[in-house]
Design an enzyme around this catalytic site. Structure first.
Site, PDB file in Angstrom:
ATOM      1  N   ARG A 174     -20.868   3.196   5.537  1.00 37.64           N
ATOM      2  CA  ARG A 174     -21.613   2.033   6.031  1.00 37.64           C
ATOM      3  C   ARG A 174     -20.922   0.730   5.650  1.00 37.64           C
ATOM      4  O   ARG A 174     -21.217  -0.327   6.210  1.00 37.64           O
ATOM      5  CB  ARG A 174     -23.044   2.071   5.481  1.00 37.64           C
ATOM      6  CG  ARG A 174     -23.949   0.961   5.991  1.00 37.64           C
ATOM      7  CD  ARG A 174     -25.424   1.274   5.756  1.00 37.64           C
ATOM      8  NE  ARG A 174     -25.677   1.752   4.413  1.00 37.64           N
ATOM      9  CZ  ARG A 174     -25.822   0.979   3.338  1.00 37.64           C
ATOM     10  NH1 ARG A 174     -25.719  -0.335   3.450  1.00 37.64           N
ATOM     11  NH2 ARG A 174     -26.075   1.503   2.151  1.00 37.64           N
TER      12      ARG A 174
ATOM     13  N   TYR B 107     -27.175 -15.716  27.417  1.00 41.76           N
ATOM     14  CA  TYR B 107     -27.407 -14.276  27.455  1.00 41.76           C
ATOM     15  C   TYR B 107     -28.874 -13.981  27.163  1.00 41.76           C
ATOM     16  O   TYR B 107     -29.427 -14.447  26.159  1.00 41.76           O
ATOM     17  CB  TYR B 107     -26.497 -13.597  26.438  1.00 41.76           C
ATOM     18  CG  TYR B 107     -26.796 -12.134  26.229  1.00 41.76           C
ATOM     19  CD1 TYR B 107     -26.847 -11.251  27.296  1.00 41.76           C
ATOM     20  CD2 TYR B 107     -27.011 -11.645  24.953  1.00 41.76           C
ATOM     21  CE1 TYR B 107     -27.124  -9.908  27.093  1.00 41.76           C
ATOM     22  CE2 TYR B 107     -27.281 -10.309  24.734  1.00 41.76           C
ATOM     23  CZ  TYR B 107     -27.338  -9.443  25.810  1.00 41.76           C
ATOM     24  OH  TYR B 107     -27.621  -8.119  25.603  1.00 41.76           O
TER      25      TYR B 107
ATOM     26  N   ASP C 163     -20.673 -18.012  21.618  1.00 43.73           N
ATOM     27  CA  ASP C 163     -20.538 -16.708  22.259  1.00 43.73           C
ATOM     28  C   ASP C 163     -19.387 -16.821  23.252  1.00 43.73           C
ATOM     29  O   ASP C 163     -19.484 -17.516  24.266  1.00 43.73           O
ATOM     30  CB  ASP C 163     -21.840 -16.330  22.970  1.00 43.73           C
ATOM     31  CG  ASP C 163     -21.815 -14.911  23.525  1.00 43.73           C
ATOM     32  OD1 ASP C 163     -20.725 -14.413  23.860  1.00 43.73           O
ATOM     33  OD2 ASP C 163     -22.899 -14.304  23.654  1.00 43.73           O
TER      34      ASP C 163
ATOM     35  N   LYS D 169     -18.032  -5.764  26.868  1.00 38.08           N
ATOM     36  CA  LYS D 169     -17.620  -6.372  28.130  1.00 38.08           C
ATOM     37  C   LYS D 169     -16.098  -6.358  28.280  1.00 38.08           C
ATOM     38  O   LYS D 169     -15.507  -5.301  28.332  1.00 38.08           O
ATOM     39  CB  LYS D 169     -18.199  -7.786  28.217  1.00 38.08           C
ATOM     40  CG  LYS D 169     -19.699  -7.885  27.886  1.00 38.08           C
ATOM     41  CD  LYS D 169     -20.567  -7.007  28.752  1.00 38.08           C
ATOM     42  CE  LYS D 169     -22.054  -7.331  28.650  1.00 38.08           C
ATOM     43  NZ  LYS D 169     -22.662  -7.083  27.345  1.00 38.08           N
TER      44      LYS D 169
END
Length: 392
Positions: free
Chosen positions: A47, A104, A182, A207
Site C-alpha cells: 500500500r 469535470y 487539472d 484518458k
C-alpha cells in the site's frame, strides 16, 4: 531531451546484457524487511510502494517539468477521482475552494459533497473572467477570508473555456491560495501548468496518458516536497493506490502518447474547421462549434500562447435541442456513443444527459473526443448522422 524521445526512452531498466527492455510487473503485497541501520528506500508494504509505479511516476513527473523526478516523482492513484480527492484534501477543514463553473463532473460532484457535509466552502466562477476569479480567491469579507485552493481546468470540460493560468496563479499565490490544475484535456505535451506557477497538477491517466480506454488510473504531480509528502500520505492512508497491472498498462500507453496526440489533434482541428464552415454555410444543422484552435474562439489568442503543443483533441458542437443531439448520436457508425475521452477511438456524447451537468451547458451540446481514425471517415459519419437527424 524532446518529449517525444523522453516518452520512449525514459524509465527503462538499466542497459545490461540480457536485461529486459521493459520493466516487469511486480505482483506482491509485501517486501522483504531491512536491517535497522540500512540506508536506501524502504518499501515495506504494497500500500506504500510498488516498483511498477516507479516508471510511470518518474516519466510523468519529467513530462510535467519536475526537476528531480527521482526524488519527488508524480504519484499514481487508483483513479482520477482519487487524485482529485487527495488534492482537494490539501485544504484545511473549513477551507474554501474556488472552482470553475464548468469542469469535470466528478470533481464538481465531490465538491458539492464536501460542501454539504461542511468540510469545505465552495465558490464556482467563470474562469475566463479573471477579475471575478480573483475577487473570489481574495474573499469578499472577513467572514469569507481568502480561498485555500484555486482549482482550475483549462480547457474546461465540456465548454472548452481557456483560463489564463499564469495570471490567475500569480494572483492566487499573492492571496495565499494554493493552485491546482487539472491538466487531463491538455496533457503535458500541450501545456505544463507547473511551469506557469501551479502548485499541483492532476490527471485522469485513464484518458490520453494511458490512451486505450482500458485503464482506470489517476495521478498528481508537484515540485513542492511538502505537498508531495501530504499527497503521498493521503494515498497511503486512504488506500487509493494503483494496481500494478494498471501501472504497467499506463506506462505502455504513454510510450505512444506523442503519436496519438499528434494524430488526434490534427483530426480535431480539421473536423472543427469543416464543421464551422458547414455551420456558416448552412449545410449542416449545427448551431455552434467550439474548439480553442478556431480563430473565433473567445480565448483563441490566449490558447495559442499558453497551449504551446496544440489545441487539444476535444471539440463541441451544439445542435438545436436535446432531441436533435440524441438523434445525431443514434445515427453515427464510427463514433462510439460513450462517456470518457482520450482513447484511440472517437467518442461522442450529449453532456446534459447527466443530471449533475451544469444548466449553463446547452441541452444540445455534443462533446466529441476525436481519435486517430482517418479524418475523412469521421467527417462522413458526422455528415450522415447529422443529415439523418435533420430528416428525422
Amino acid at each position: 531531451m524532446h518529449p517525444e524521445t523522453l516518452l520512449v526512452s525514459a524509465s527503462r531498466p538499466a542497459r545490461e546484457v540480457d536485461a529486459p527492455v521493459n520493466d516487469p510487473v511486480h505482483f506482491t503485497s509485501t517486501f522483504v524487511g531491512w536491517e535497522p541501520d540500512a540506508a536506501g528506500p524502504r518499501r515495506l508494504y504494497g500500500r506504500m510502494s510498488n516498483p511498477t509505479w516507479d516508471g510511470p511516476e518518474q516519466l510523468l513527473a519529467a513530462l510535467e517539468g519536475v526537476e528531480d523526478p527521482a526524488g519527488r516523482p508524480a504519484l499514481l492513484f487508483s483513479s482520477g477521482m482519487a487524485a482529485i480527492s487527495a488534492a482537494l484534501h490539501l485544504a484545511p477543514n473549513g477551507g474554501r475552494i474556488v472552482a470553475p463553473q464548468h469542469a469535470y463532473q466528478g470533481g464538481l460532484s465531490l465538491l458539492d459533497s464536501l460542501r454539504q457535509t461542511g468540510r469545505l466552502a465552495v465558490d464556482r466562477v467563470d474562469v475566463t473572467d479573471a477579475e471575478a476569479v480573483l475577487r473570489a480567491v481574495r474573499g469578499t469579507g472577513a467572514a469569507d477570508g481568502p480561498a485555500s485552493i484555486l482549482w482550475l481546468e483549462s480547457p474546461t470540460n465540456p465548454m472548452l473555456e481557456v483560463a489564463d493560468l499564469a495570471t490567475l496563479t500569480e494572483a492566487a499565490h499573492a492571496a495565499g491560495a494554493l493552485v491546482v490544475v487539472d491538466n487531463t484535456f491538455a496533457t503535458p505535451l500541450v501545456q505544463r501548468p507547473l511551469e506557469l506557477g501551479a502548485d499541483v497538477v492532476v490527471h485522469s491517466v485513464t484518458k490520453y496518458l494511458a490512451g486505450h480506454s482500458d485503464v482506470v488510473l489517476g495521478a498528481a504531480v508537484t515540485d513542492d516536497a511538502g505537498l508531495h509528502r501530504q499527497l503521498h500520505a493521503h494515498r497511503t492512508l486512504h488506500g487509493a493506490i494503483a494496481g500494478p497491472m494498471e501501472a504497467f498498462l499506463a506506462l505502455r500507453g504513454m510510450r505512444t502518447l506523442a503519436l496519438r496526440l499528434e494524430r488526434s489533434q490534427a483530426n480535431a482541428a480539421e473536423l472543427a474547421r469543416r464543421l464551422d464552415a458547414a455551420r456558416r454555410e448552412g449545410t449542416l444543422p449545427v448551431a455552434a462549434v467550439t474548439y480553442p484552435g478556431l480563430p473565433d474562439h473567445p480565448q483563441h489568442a490566449l490558447a495559442a500562447a499558453q497551449m504551446q503543443g496544440g489545441f487539444g483533441s476535444v471539440l463541441t458542437v451544439v445542435m438545436e435541442g436535446a432531441a436533435a443531439a440524441d438523434a445525431v448520436v443514434q445515427n453515427l457508425r464510427h463514433w462510439v456513443p460513450a462517456t470518457s475521452l482520450g482513447g484511440v477511438e472517437s467518442l461522442v456524447e450529449r453532456r446534459r444527459r447527466f443530471d449533475g451537468e451544469p444548466a449553463t451547458v446547452p441541452a444540445g451540446l455534443l462533446r466529441l473526443s476525436v481519435g486517430i481514425e482517418h479524418v475523412d471517415d469521421l467527417w462522413e459519419d458526422l455528415q450522415a448522422g447529422m443529415g439523418a437527424a435533420a430528416v428525422g
